[in-house]
Design an enzyme around this catalytic site. Structure first.
Site, PDB file in Angstrom:
ATOM      1  N   ASP A  30       0.831  -1.200   0.000  1.00 44.59           N
ATOM      2  CA  ASP A  30       0.000   0.000   0.000  1.00 44.59           C
ATOM      3  C   ASP A  30       0.867   1.251   0.000  1.00 44.59           C
ATOM      4  O   ASP A  30       0.557   2.241  -0.667  1.00 44.59           O
ATOM      5  CB  ASP A  30      -0.902   0.026   1.246  1.00 44.59           C
ATOM      6  CG  ASP A  30      -2.011  -1.006   1.141  1.00 44.59           C
ATOM      7  OD1 ASP A  30      -2.071  -1.703   0.105  1.00 44.59           O
ATOM      8  OD2 ASP A  30      -2.807  -1.113   2.103  1.00 44.59           O
ATOM      9  N   GLU A  32       3.932   1.613  -1.161  1.00 44.62           N
ATOM     10  CA  GLU A  32       4.558   1.838  -2.479  1.00 44.62           C
ATOM     11  C   GLU A  32       3.529   2.433  -3.444  1.00 44.62           C
ATOM     12  O   GLU A  32       3.831   3.335  -4.230  1.00 44.62           O
ATOM     13  CB  GLU A  32       5.079   0.514  -3.042  1.00 44.62           C
ATOM     14  CG  GLU A  32       6.368   0.053  -2.376  1.00 44.62           C
ATOM     15  CD  GLU A  32       6.717  -1.392  -2.730  1.00 44.62           C
ATOM     16  OE1 GLU A  32       7.833  -1.601  -3.195  1.00 44.62           O
ATOM     17  OE2 GLU A  32       5.868  -2.282  -2.538  1.00 44.62           O
ATOM     18  N   GLU A 111     -27.269 -14.436 -16.839  1.00 49.52           N
ATOM     19  CA  GLU A 111     -26.405 -13.579 -16.018  1.00 49.52           C
ATOM     20  C   GLU A 111     -27.109 -13.265 -14.703  1.00 49.52           C
ATOM     21  O   GLU A 111     -28.311 -13.455 -14.575  1.00 49.52           O
ATOM     22  CB  GLU A 111     -26.182 -12.220 -16.715  1.00 49.52           C
ATOM     23  CG  GLU A 111     -25.517 -12.326 -18.043  1.00 49.52           C
ATOM     24  CD  GLU A 111     -25.370 -10.957 -18.703  1.00 49.52           C
ATOM     25  OE1 GLU A 111     -25.522  -9.922 -18.012  1.00 49.52           O
ATOM     26  OE2 GLU A 111     -25.122 -10.931 -19.902  1.00 49.52           O
ATOM     27  N   LYS A 113     -28.776 -10.696 -12.155  1.00 51.21           N
ATOM     28  CA  LYS A 113     -29.402  -9.371 -12.243  1.00 51.21           C
ATOM     29  C   LYS A 113     -28.960  -8.596 -11.007  1.00 51.21           C
ATOM     30  O   LYS A 113     -29.453  -8.821  -9.900  1.00 51.21           O
ATOM     31  CB  LYS A 113     -30.918  -9.484 -12.303  1.00 51.21           C
ATOM     32  CG  LYS A 113     -31.578  -8.153 -12.559  1.00 51.21           C
ATOM     33  CD  LYS A 113     -33.043  -8.325 -12.900  1.00 51.21           C
ATOM     34  CE  LYS A 113     -33.649  -6.995 -13.339  1.00 51.21           C
ATOM     35  NZ  LYS A 113     -33.545  -5.956 -12.337  1.00 51.21           N
ATOM     36  N   ARG A 134     -29.261   6.345 -15.366  1.00 47.88           N
ATOM     37  CA  ARG A 134     -30.241   5.987 -16.392  1.00 47.88           C
ATOM     38  C   ARG A 134     -31.253   7.113 -16.620  1.00 47.88           C
ATOM     39  O   ARG A 134     -31.678   7.356 -17.733  1.00 47.88           O
ATOM     40  CB  ARG A 134     -30.975   4.715 -15.952  1.00 47.88           C
ATOM     41  CG  ARG A 134     -32.056   4.286 -16.882  1.00 47.88           C
ATOM     42  CD  ARG A 134     -32.644   2.957 -16.439  1.00 47.88           C
ATOM     43  NE  ARG A 134     -33.616   2.475 -17.396  1.00 47.88           N
ATOM     44  CZ  ARG A 134     -34.891   2.817 -17.387  1.00 47.88           C
ATOM     45  NH1 ARG A 134     -35.354   3.640 -16.462  1.00 47.88           N
ATOM     46  NH2 ARG A 134     -35.730   2.338 -18.288  1.00 47.88           N
ATOM     47  N   GLU A 170     -24.048  -2.021 -14.071  1.00 42.08           N
ATOM     48  CA  GLU A 170     -24.689  -1.753 -12.784  1.00 42.08           C
ATOM     49  C   GLU A 170     -23.654  -1.459 -11.701  1.00 42.08           C
ATOM     50  O   GLU A 170     -22.714  -2.237 -11.519  1.00 42.08           O
ATOM     51  CB  GLU A 170     -25.499  -3.003 -12.397  1.00 42.08           C
ATOM     52  CG  GLU A 170     -26.548  -2.784 -11.373  1.00 42.08           C
ATOM     53  CD  GLU A 170     -27.911  -2.383 -11.950  1.00 42.08           C
ATOM     54  OE1 GLU A 170     -28.025  -2.097 -13.172  1.00 42.08           O
ATOM     55  OE2 GLU A 170     -28.856  -2.338 -11.151  1.00 42.08           O
ATOM     56  N   LYS A 310     -37.251 -12.848 -12.016  1.00 39.97           N
ATOM     57  CA  LYS A 310     -37.151 -12.177 -10.714  1.00 39.97           C
ATOM     58  C   LYS A 310     -37.304 -13.161  -9.560  1.00 39.97           C
ATOM     59  O   LYS A 310     -38.163 -14.035  -9.585  1.00 39.97           O
ATOM     60  CB  LYS A 310     -38.245 -11.101 -10.605  1.00 39.97           C
ATOM     61  CG  LYS A 310     -38.068  -9.945 -11.592  1.00 39.97           C
ATOM     62  CD  LYS A 310     -36.882  -9.071 -11.256  1.00 39.97           C
ATOM     63  CE  LYS A 310     -37.216  -8.007 -10.242  1.00 39.97           C
ATOM     64  NZ  LYS A 310     -37.994  -6.909 -10.751  1.00 39.97           N
ATOM     65  N   CYS A 404     -42.818  -7.231  34.509  1.00 39.97           N
ATOM     66  CA  CYS A 404     -42.834  -8.381  33.598  1.00 39.97           C
ATOM     67  C   CYS A 404     -44.232  -8.534  32.981  1.00 39.97           C
ATOM     68  O   CYS A 404     -45.225  -8.577  33.714  1.00 39.97           O
ATOM     69  CB  CYS A 404     -42.471  -9.650  34.355  1.00 39.97           C
ATOM     70  SG  CYS A 404     -42.663 -11.132  33.356  1.00 39.97           S
TER      71      CYS A 404
HETATM   72  S1  IVH Z   1     -29.379  -6.046 -19.577  1.00 39.02           S
HETATM   73  C1  IVH Z   1     -32.252  -3.209 -22.388  1.00 39.02           C
HETATM   74  N1  IVH Z   1     -28.157  -7.296 -17.659  1.00 39.02           N
HETATM   75  O1  IVH Z   1     -31.919  -4.411 -14.752  1.00 39.02           O
HETATM   76  C2  IVH Z   1     -31.894  -3.439 -20.996  1.00 39.02           C
HETATM   77  N2  IVH Z   1     -29.586  -5.507 -17.057  1.00 39.02           N
HETATM   78  O2  IVH Z   1     -34.864  -3.799 -16.194  1.00 39.02           O
HETATM   79  C3  IVH Z   1     -30.813  -4.445 -20.955  1.00 39.02           C
HETATM   80  N3  IVH Z   1     -29.670  -5.052 -14.654  1.00 39.02           N
HETATM   81  O3  IVH Z   1     -32.031  -1.221 -14.696  1.00 39.02           O
HETATM   82  C4  IVH Z   1     -30.375  -4.626 -19.597  1.00 39.02           C
HETATM   83  N4  IVH Z   1     -28.254  -6.630 -14.052  1.00 39.02           N
HETATM   84  O4  IVH Z   1     -29.583  -1.891 -15.042  1.00 39.02           O
HETATM   85  C5  IVH Z   1     -29.017  -6.312 -17.959  1.00 39.02           C
HETATM   86  N5  IVH Z   1     -26.976  -8.514 -16.069  1.00 39.02           N
HETATM   87  C6  IVH Z   1     -27.814  -7.515 -16.367  1.00 39.02           C
HETATM   88  C7  IVH Z   1     -28.382  -6.684 -15.398  1.00 39.02           C
HETATM   89  C8  IVH Z   1     -29.282  -5.695 -15.779  1.00 39.02           C
HETATM   90  C9  IVH Z   1     -29.020  -5.630 -13.639  1.00 39.02           C
HETATM   91  C10 IVH Z   1     -30.633  -3.934 -14.509  1.00 39.02           C
HETATM   92  C11 IVH Z   1     -30.481  -2.841 -15.514  1.00 39.02           C
HETATM   93  C12 IVH Z   1     -31.856  -2.242 -15.609  1.00 39.02           C
HETATM   94  C13 IVH Z   1     -32.745  -3.358 -15.196  1.00 39.02           C
HETATM   95  C14 IVH Z   1     -33.528  -3.869 -16.393  1.00 39.02           C
END
Ligand code: IVH
Length: 669
Positions: A30, A32, A111, A113, A134, A170, A310, A404
């Site tokens: 740290d 350095e 992926e 979310k 956004r 994100e 979800k 109590c």
């Molecule tokens: S793809 C056209 N990949 O989810 C939108 N979105 O409703 C394509 N989010 O607010 C988004 N993880 O920021 C994508 N692996 C992921 C994500 C992701 C989180 C969020 C995104 C957006 C919302 C989409």
């Protein structure tokens, strides 16, 4: 030339930043690193023209702004359709096949979310020029200074790149960073954040980017604005390309053939959710082929080629109807939130503990408040805090009771402890009820058929009064048979279960007595050490203190318990009912580990911790979870931390796994 030196420093510092933040593999110390950064800062201060927009000195933040400018995204930031459950996921697949007019299995990419805040970064010829939120999807707020404080976001791409490009992803706050931030805020009497997402979003919207830097945010890139076909053939390939530019590696992304594989993968992710170091609220499923994505195109809302699967929300809003006070088996009186039932984390919650008065005050909740409740994974539901702008005008802070709630005895507070306690352990009905519940519970005497409801009924009808009276229930068989909902079979089963519990091992009996501070592990240690309940009852405080892992508080609590007349009578009564198990397998004399107390720490790679602990115990030693002056040997695997340090400080012998194996090869069986 100082400009050459500054350019070299910029590159070098960013390389070390990546090694440290993304790969966990620092090459320099740290100090350095700080020296490099200070040198660059000094050059820039002497000649401000050297301060380029990709200078790592910007990562620490700069003076506050007046407000945020607006920026129109080159390509809109759309959102995703949602799918809940298997059926909706399959419907998404069906729709795609119908649209493509194809029966072929689709290759998907799955992926995480990320539960954070979406960001878009414009890079021009590889240089980060604008970072935005956004906003409404068309126009966002310019938060470039704050974005630069996120180490996962390259200030300049690695390798060559031409033209403008918008990288999307994100920003998240890791759970450990969040816990630390909230602990600090609580200590400073500041309102804590409800969740990491709010803390991340608040960080990005700081006008003073030095405050944003303090939030230590992370970032996952998941795509670009506009058409990716010139960059990659698949979504997976696009993530690899983003990684090659310097963004964080996306270990989570997987390719699945067909929707059934996708469903398996999303379930797998849901099971891992609670263990991830950051929050997610689902998965995103994307058609992997960029060419197919182009055919599928977009609706007004978002891409047809992707959907969000979800998970059940882990937080919800509800009303705090009442704060009730509950008396536990050791007499501790705890506040409990009585909630308007709400569905969260896959279950309905109507009560949640508020722990103690200090915690109640820290949370600052009042009856009538709208509160945020949370249940993550298997974690016990908790009230996070109130929504202050929804607070009813006439509400008052809750008052802890003076007496109590179960037996009206005046409550006491124990010096140095936050707990309120009912001292009347002998006749307080709630303490008796919970003590009995604990005694019969699965991890104690495990008496099937004697649950909360039955205990309540039997106490009310005077059939039982205390632990020994459970073993005299058989004398009331007639009365039991006359009770409502007690058939012949269930009475017979209950009495058989009670009789059978007499053969439970000593550690369960000790645990079942409900002595303060005696958990399962300590009960097992005590059973092994003293061999019988009488042996334990007659142990002096010094003898107890000599047991490894037992300190003065636990020893004191045991003596106090056995000193009470009532408990002495209880032990005698149990003996009379022939409940006096002894430890048969008393440790063999002359074992390899006789008199030794061994602690295993760090990651054990060559044998399992529990096997090793068992082996030590079977050979006359003790396995302990913590290092103290009673420890005789510490076996330290990779990643050993505070225990190793303590052992070294105390002069305890330390061995590596290999050394241990060389000395005690029997650990491998
Ligand atoms: S793809 C056209 N990949 O989810 C939108 N979105 O409703 C394509 N989010 O607010 C988004 N993880 O920021 C994508 N692996 C992921 C994500 C992701 C989180 C969020 C995104 C957006 C919302 C989409």
């Amino acid at each position: 030339m100082s400009s050459d030196r500054a350019a070299w420093l910029r590159q070098e510092i960013e390389r070390h930043n990546r090694l440290y933040h993304q790969h966990d593999q620092p090459e320099i110390s740290d100090s350095e690193f700080d020296a490099l950064l200070s040198e660059l800062k000094a050059l820039e201060d002497a000649d401000p023209t050297l301060r380029t927009p990709d200078s790592p000195t910007l990562r620490i933040g700069s003076a506050p702004k007046e407000g945020f400018e607006q920026h129109q995204h080159a390509a809109p930031m759309l959102s995703l359709d949602n799918a809940f459950g298997e059926d909706e996921l399959k419907a998404f697949d069906t729709k795609i096949k119908r649209f493509l007019d194809s029966e072929d299995e689709i290759e998907y990419e799955v992926e995480l979310k990320f539960d954070g805040l979406s960001l878009s970064m414009t890079y021009e010829d590889g240089l980060l020029t604008i970072g935005t939120t956004r906003g409404d999807g068309e126009t966002g707020e310019v938060v470039t200074e704050n974005v630069r404080t996120i180490f996962d976001i390259p200030l300049r791409f690695q390798g060559d790149s031409t033209g403008p490009i918008e990288v999307r992803g994100e920003a998240v706050m890791f759970k450990d960073v969040f816990a630390e931030l909230n602990a600090k805020r609580a200590a400073a009497d500041e309102q804590v954040f409800a969740n990491p997402r709010n803390a991340a979003a608040g960080g990005i919207r700081q006008l003073d980017s030095r405050l944003a830097a303090e939030r230590r945010l992370s970032f996952f890139a998941y795509g670009i604005g506009g058409d990716p076909s010139q960059l990659a053939e698949t979504q997976f390939g696009l993530l690899e390309w983003l990684e090659s530019l310097g963004f964080r590696k996306r270990e989570d992304a997987t390719i699945c053939q067909g929707i059934d594989e996708v469903y398996q993968r999303v379930q797998e992710i849901e099971n891992q959710r609670a263990d991830l170091p950051f929050g997610i609220d689902g998965c995103v499923i994307k058609v992997n082929s960029v060419a197919l994505q182009a055919q599928l195109g977009y609706t007004a809302k978002g891409p047809r080629w992707a959907t969000a699967y979800k998970f059940a929300a882990e937080q919800a809003f509800t009303t705090l109807n009442e704060i009730s006070w509950q008396v536990g088996r050791t007499g501790v009186v705890t506040p409990v939130a009585e909630l308007e039932p709400v569905h969260v984390g896959g279950v309905t919650i109507s009560r949640a503990t508020l722990h103690n008065i200090e915690e109640l005050e820290r949370k600052g909740v009042r009856v009538g408040d709208t509160v945020i409740v949370q249940r993550a994974g298997d974690v016990i539901p908790e009230v996070v805090g109130p929504v202050l702008d929804k607070r009813p005008p006439d509400s008052k802070p809750p008052q802890p009771p003076a007496r109590c709630p179960a037996c009206e005895t005046e409550l006491v507070t124990v010096e140095g402890q936050v707990a309120l306690r009912c001292p009347n352990s002998r006749i307080c009905p709630d303490q008796i009820q919970t003590r009995l519940e604990h005694f019969v519970s699965r991890k104690a005497m495990d008496i099937d058929g004697l649950g909360e409801k039955q205990i309540e009924r039997f106490l009310e009808d005077g059939l039982i009064q205390d632990i020994p009276s459970i073993y005299r229930l058989k004398e009331h068989e007639e009365t039991l048979l006359e009770m409502e909902r007690m058939g012949e079979q269930s009475v017979a089963n209950l009495l058989a279960a009670i009789e059978e519990s007499k053969t439970q091992p000593l550690d369960r009996l000790i645990f079942g007595l409900g002595i303060r501070h005696i958990g399962e592990r300590t009960a097992a240690d005590l059973a092994r050490e003293f061999g019988s309940l009488d042996g334990l009852a007659h142990a002096s405080e010094d003898e107890l203190n000599d047991v490894p892992d037992i300190g003065p508080i636990v020893a004191g609590s045991i003596c106090e318990w056995f000193d009470e007349d009532e408990n002495q009578a209880l032990v005698a009564d149990l003996r009379e009912s022939e409940i006096n198990p002894s430890v048969v397998e008393k440790v063999a004399e002359g074992g390899r580990f006789d008199g030794m107390v061994v602690v295993f720490t760090g990651k054990l790679e060559r044998f399992g911790r529990s096997e090793a602990e068992k082996m030590v115990v079977e050979n006359g030693g003790k396995a302990s979870g913590s290092v103290s002056k009673k420890t005789t040997l510490l076996v330290a695997g990779p990643g050993a931390g505070s225990k190793l340090k303590k052992a070294e400080e105390l002069g305890v012998e330390v061995m590596t796994e290999d050394q241990f194996l060389a000395s005690y090869p029997e650990v491998l069986g």
